[in-house]
Design a protein around this motif. Sequence first.
Motif, PDB file in Angstrom:
ATOM      1  N   LEU A 113      15.396   4.325 -21.347  1.00 18.58           N
ATOM      2  CA  LEU A 113      16.272   3.561 -20.464  1.00 18.58           C
ATOM      3  C   LEU A 113      17.744   3.869 -20.746  1.00 18.58           C
ATOM      4  N   THR A 114      18.473   4.219 -19.693  1.00 19.18           N
ATOM      5  CA  THR A 114      19.913   4.470 -19.834  1.00 19.18           C
ATOM      6  C   THR A 114      20.754   3.425 -19.097  1.00 19.18           C
ATOM      7  N   SER A 115      20.136   2.695 -18.133  1.00 15.18           N
ATOM      8  CA  SER A 115      20.876   1.688 -17.373  1.00 15.18           C
ATOM      9  C   SER A 115      20.011   0.447 -17.193  1.00 15.18           C
ATOM     10  N   LEU A 116      20.580  -0.719 -17.552  1.00 11.16           N
ATOM     11  CA  LEU A 116      19.871  -1.994 -17.423  1.00 11.16           C
ATOM     12  C   LEU A 116      20.819  -2.997 -16.773  1.00 11.16           C
ATOM     13  N   ASN A 117      20.409  -3.517 -15.622  1.00 10.36           N
ATOM     14  CA  ASN A 117      21.236  -4.470 -14.872  1.00 10.36           C
ATOM     15  C   ASN A 117      20.525  -5.815 -14.816  1.00 10.36           C
ATOM     16  N   LEU A 118      21.087  -6.806 -15.515  1.00 10.98           N
ATOM     17  CA  LEU A 118      20.545  -8.162 -15.542  1.00 10.98           C
ATOM     18  C   LEU A 118      21.547  -9.158 -14.977  1.00 10.98           C
ATOM     19  N   CYS A 119      22.473  -8.683 -14.195  1.00 14.42           N
ATOM     20  CA  CYS A 119      23.541  -9.512 -13.648  1.00 14.42           C
ATOM     21  C   CYS A 119      23.007 -10.578 -12.693  1.00 14.42           C
ATOM     22  N   ASN A 120      23.706 -11.719 -12.661  1.00 16.15           N
ATOM     23  CA  ASN A 120      23.419 -12.791 -11.701  1.00 16.15           C
ATOM     24  C   ASN A 120      21.992 -13.333 -11.855  1.00 16.15           C
ATOM     25  N   ASN A 121      21.688 -13.790 -13.064  1.00 17.20           N
ATOM     26  CA  ASN A 121      20.424 -14.445 -13.351  1.00 17.20           C
ATOM     27  C   ASN A 121      20.709 -15.789 -14.021  1.00 17.20           C
ATOM     28  N   CYS A 122      19.742 -16.321 -14.741  1.00 19.87           N
ATOM     29  CA  CYS A 122      19.902 -17.608 -15.426  1.00 19.87           C
ATOM     30  C   CYS A 122      19.717 -17.443 -16.930  1.00 19.87           C
ATOM     31  N   LEU A 123      20.127 -16.311 -17.452  1.00 21.62           N
ATOM     32  CA  LEU A 123      19.903 -16.002 -18.863  1.00 21.62           C
ATOM     33  C   LEU A 123      20.797 -16.844 -19.768  1.00 21.62           C
ATOM     34  N   ILE A 124      20.173 -17.423 -20.808  1.00 28.70           N
ATOM     35  CA  ILE A 124      20.914 -18.089 -21.870  1.00 28.70           C
ATOM     36  C   ILE A 124      20.724 -17.281 -23.137  1.00 28.70           C
ATOM     37  N   THR A 125      21.468 -17.613 -24.162  1.00 27.40           N
ATOM     38  CA  THR A 125      21.468 -16.806 -25.379  1.00 27.40           C
ATOM     39  C   THR A 125      20.073 -16.591 -25.967  1.00 27.40           C
ATOM     40  N   PRO A 126      19.220 -17.618 -26.129  1.00 27.26           N
ATOM     41  CA  PRO A 126      17.881 -17.377 -26.681  1.00 27.26           C
ATOM     42  C   PRO A 126      16.993 -16.516 -25.779  1.00 27.26           C
ATOM     43  N   GLY A 127      17.347 -16.388 -24.510  1.00 31.77           N
ATOM     44  CA  GLY A 127      16.531 -15.609 -23.587  1.00 31.77           C
ATOM     45  C   GLY A 127      16.759 -14.120 -23.656  1.00 31.77           C
ATOM     46  N   LEU A 128      17.761 -13.696 -24.423  1.00 31.01           N
ATOM     47  CA  LEU A 128      18.057 -12.272 -24.568  1.00 31.01           C
ATOM     48  C   LEU A 128      17.568 -11.827 -25.945  1.00 31.01           C
ATOM     49  N   PRO A 129      16.470 -11.049 -26.022  1.00 31.87           N
ATOM     50  CA  PRO A 129      15.841 -10.729 -27.322  1.00 31.87           C
ATOM     51  C   PRO A 129      16.650  -9.728 -28.136  1.00 31.87           C
ATOM     52  N   ASN A 130      16.470  -9.793 -29.440  1.00 27.88           N
ATOM     53  CA  ASN A 130      17.119  -8.832 -30.339  1.00 27.88           C
ATOM     54  C   ASN A 130      16.612  -7.416 -30.091  1.00 27.88           C
ATOM     55  N   GLU A 131      15.401  -7.314 -29.551  1.00 29.99           N
ATOM     56  CA  GLU A 131      14.799  -6.001 -29.316  1.00 29.99           C
ATOM     57  C   GLU A 131      15.580  -5.162 -28.315  1.00 29.99           C
ATOM     58  N   ILE A 132      16.524  -5.780 -27.624  1.00 32.00           N
ATOM     59  CA  ILE A 132      17.350  -5.011 -26.699  1.00 32.00           C
ATOM     60  C   ILE A 132      18.170  -3.960 -27.448  1.00 32.00           C
ATOM     61  N   GLY A 133      18.360  -4.189 -28.745  1.00 32.80           N
ATOM     62  CA  GLY A 133      19.083  -3.230 -29.580  1.00 32.80           C
ATOM     63  C   GLY A 133      18.296  -1.975 -29.884  1.00 32.80           C
ATOM     64  N   HIS A 134      17.022  -1.899 -29.446  1.00 33.08           N
ATOM     65  CA  HIS A 134      16.199  -0.698 -29.660  1.00 33.08           C
ATOM     66  C   HIS A 134      16.373   0.336 -28.554  1.00 33.08           C
ATOM     67  N   LEU A 135      17.125  -0.033 -27.521  1.00 29.69           N
ATOM     68  CA  LEU A 135      17.320   0.888 -26.393  1.00 29.69           C
ATOM     69  C   LEU A 135      18.419   1.882 -26.734  1.00 29.69           C
ATOM     70  N   ARG A 136      18.109   2.816 -27.597  1.00 28.21           N
ATOM     71  CA  ARG A 136      19.117   3.700 -28.195  1.00 28.21           C
ATOM     72  C   ARG A 136      19.771   4.647 -27.198  1.00 28.21           C
ATOM     73  N   LYS A 137      19.163   4.866 -26.027  1.00 30.22           N
ATOM     74  CA  LYS A 137      19.764   5.759 -25.034  1.00 30.22           C
ATOM     75  C   LYS A 137      20.575   4.998 -23.974  1.00 30.22           C
ATOM     76  N   LEU A 138      20.659   3.687 -24.102  1.00 29.25           N
ATOM     77  CA  LEU A 138      21.312   2.866 -23.088  1.00 29.25           C
ATOM     78  C   LEU A 138      22.807   3.174 -23.010  1.00 29.25           C
ATOM     79  N   ARG A 139      23.274   3.437 -21.793  1.00 29.01           N
ATOM     80  CA  ARG A 139      24.686   3.740 -21.569  1.00 29.01           C
ATOM     81  C   ARG A 139      25.395   2.659 -20.755  1.00 29.01           C
ATOM     82  N   SER A 140      24.626   1.921 -19.951  1.00 30.71           N
ATOM     83  CA  SER A 140      25.216   0.878 -19.105  1.00 30.71           C
ATOM     84  C   SER A 140      24.383  -0.395 -19.215  1.00 30.71           C
ATOM     85  N   LEU A 141      25.063  -1.515 -19.534  1.00 30.09           N
ATOM     86  CA  LEU A 141      24.387  -2.808 -19.678  1.00 30.09           C
ATOM     87  C   LEU A 141      25.214  -3.855 -18.943  1.00 30.09           C
ATOM     88  N   ASN A 142      24.615  -4.459 -17.917  1.00 29.93           N
ATOM     89  CA  ASN A 142      25.316  -5.474 -17.122  1.00 29.93           C
ATOM     90  C   ASN A 142      24.650  -6.821 -17.337  1.00 29.93           C
TER      91      ASN A 142
END
Length: 255
Positions: A101-130
């Motif tokens: 994955l190089t681009s992940l768009n999660l804009c305009n949702n209902c995400l709170i801090t506990p809803g965003l997992p630490n595992e998102i840090g494993h996306l080592r090729k990610l260049r764009s995160l919204n």
Amino acid sequence: MAKDRKRSSEPKGRKITLKMAKMALKLTMDGKRRLDLSNMGIATFPKCILMLCDVDELDLSRNLLKKIPSTIDQFVNLRWLDLHSNQLETIPDSIGRLQNLTSLNLCNNCLITPGLPNEIGHLRKLRSLNLGMNALERLPSSIGALKELRHVGLFNNLLTREPECLRNLLHLERVNLKCNPIPPEGASKADPIQRTECLYLVKESCLCASCLSKVKDDRQKVTRRLREAPSHKKAMFSGLITPNSVAQKDQATWR
């Protein structure tokens, strides 16, 4: 009766069949396969699209999704995932297994801090995160491991300071932190969030009776003050043609 209650509790939305999903397959300019299911009124993640898990791009934006299943990790070739403008409250831990994955768009949702997992840090090729337009108060520290990250969207969240996890990302080019309650530099500790007064113009019909009465009273007070203020009209000199007429006759004496 119990079955009817269960059916009524299930989210309503458009049902996507495998045939419909295959019809939504597109080819990108660079020859990649994109599955475009955006803006289709989908309320439940379609299980049938797991049969198309070899696609390179998946667009589920502008739907009614509240949950993404852990089976999302079956899209092993995925390089581009767009989930913006849904109703997502959490993201599964399995998101971290999308290693391409190089681009992940999660804009305009209902995400709170506990809803965003630490595992998102494993996306080592990610260049764009919204992550803009959510309700995030802070970010997982694991985001600091995304060394290829270039663009980060954090606008319209609940962040009270700039995330420290972004400071060591050497390739970072742009971070959007607009519309967060982050105090400006030099703000006092007693009032950490500085507010700016704004002037809004509204029609009288939009005001309640008490507010309208107050506005009219204030307007009358201002009008009264202007009337009572001293006049600055030009002075009149009765009996003289012009005040300078005498001065003109006495100029020799003045000299």
